[in-house]
Design an enzyme around this catalytic site. Sequence first.
Site, PDB file in Angstrom:
ATOM      1  N   CYS A 112       0.869  -1.174   0.000  1.00  0.00           N
ATOM      2  CA  CYS A 112       0.000   0.000   0.000  1.00  0.00           C
ATOM      3  C   CYS A 112       0.912   1.231   0.000  1.00  0.00           C
ATOM      4  O   CYS A 112       1.685   1.448   0.931  1.00  0.00           O
ATOM      5  CB  CYS A 112      -0.898  -0.052   1.235  1.00  0.00           C
ATOM      6  N   CYS A 119      -2.296  15.488   3.350  1.00  0.00           N
ATOM      7  CA  CYS A 119      -3.291  15.444   2.265  1.00  0.00           C
ATOM      8  C   CYS A 119      -4.164  16.685   2.353  1.00  0.00           C
ATOM      9  O   CYS A 119      -4.457  17.171   3.438  1.00  0.00           O
ATOM     10  CB  CYS A 119      -4.148  14.184   2.408  1.00  0.00           C
ATOM     11  N   CYS A 337      -6.822   1.037   7.111  1.00  0.00           N
ATOM     12  CA  CYS A 337      -7.347   2.089   6.253  1.00  0.00           C
ATOM     13  C   CYS A 337      -7.679   3.353   7.048  1.00  0.00           C
ATOM     14  O   CYS A 337      -8.383   3.289   8.062  1.00  0.00           O
ATOM     15  CB  CYS A 337      -8.607   1.539   5.592  1.00  0.00           C
TER      16      CYS A 337
HETATM   17  S1  SF4 Z   1      -8.917   9.394   2.828  1.00  0.00           S
HETATM   18 FE1  SF4 Z   1      -7.351   9.707   1.249  1.00  0.00          FE
HETATM   19  S2  SF4 Z   1      -8.014  11.581   0.230  1.00  0.00           S
HETATM   20 FE2  SF4 Z   1      -9.132  11.527   2.170  1.00  0.00          FE
HETATM   21  S3  SF4 Z   1      -7.845  12.709   3.598  1.00  0.00           S
HETATM   22 FE3  SF4 Z   1      -7.247  10.558   3.778  1.00  0.00          FE
HETATM   23  S4  SF4 Z   1      -5.517  10.322   2.399  1.00  0.00           S
HETATM   24 FE4  SF4 Z   1      -6.577  12.204   1.813  1.00  0.00          FE
END
Ligand code: SF4
Length: 343
Positions: A112, A119, A337
């Site tokens: 991954c 982000c 995740c």
């Molecule tokens: S889920 Fe993905 S796009 Fe959303 S804040 Fe986290 S890293 Fe960024």
Amino acid sequence: MKITGAVSIKKPLTGLTLNELSILVNQLGMPSFTAGQISDWLYKKKILSIDEMTNLSLHYREKLKENFTIGRINYSHIQKSVDGTFKYLFTVAGNKSIETVFIPEKKRATVCISTQVGCKMNCLFCMTGKQKFSAHLSASEILNQILSLPENEQLTNYVFMGMGEPLDNESGLFKALEILTAGYGLALSPKRITVSTVGILPELKRLLDETRCHVAISLNSPYHEERLSLMPVEKVYPAKEIADLVKRYDFSHQRRISFEYILFGGMNDDRRHARDLALFLSGIPCRVNLIKYHSIPGVNLPETILENMIPFRDYLSSHGIISTIRTSRGEDISAACGMLSGF
Ligand code: SF4
């Protein structure tokens, strides 16, 4: 790419496309066929030092070494989960850190990969989103997570689902994808690569047009207002427009599109949501990955329970949408995740 004699910090060769290597060898006065030799050393033989490029003359190797390095950097920290998942910390430019996760399974071995430090998307449920965005990773830093992974030779699947929104780092991502799939590069089948995105439409269109990689869309709700409350990007790129775009592409054969749906207890895990999700996805030959939300500090979102996930999955499956409950991996080391942070 301009090469000057005044460069004080050496640049990585890893991450250069064959075209860029051709420009480089031309600028250095080397024969044009050496571009192919260098890409072979970098991406097929996976060498660690320019000295190992033994089919280049000593003179050319010394010339390369004046301004370049191979660009391979070892991980600086490792954590192992009770379930066998590994989380690696890599240092990138600016002394920042990113995380890469290796997930071994019975028949697969998945990496991954991260594409950004922090982000900009600020999804409510995500640790990376809590960090302020600070940098795009270069193609070199993206590829290093694969090439310098201790389990590199075991890898069967490559997922861009780590830190950052891959399509927000267009330059790093598309260069890395070219090198991963090109004959001169790692020559991986695009079927082994999945790019996960919140759905930045112009770059999503480019991904669909220019690559054959699998695509995963982070959806999380069939309703505009609810998705907006979880994912601010819905304001600019609504899920409805993403669905309209992907309906124009063929996903009935080799290429797969999947939708990621994080379940929050009592919020989006009931029958009404399952029904409207099935309606929303009608006309798209897709899969749905159901993911259990993992609590993160400072965020008041409820976790769901398996007793809600199973009927949700069964409803979708009975309405023709292949759905799987994704097993959480590496939760105890914050590798699951939405839990990656680089700290
Ligand atoms: S889920 Fe993905 S796009 Fe959303 S804040 Fe986290 S890293 Fe960024």
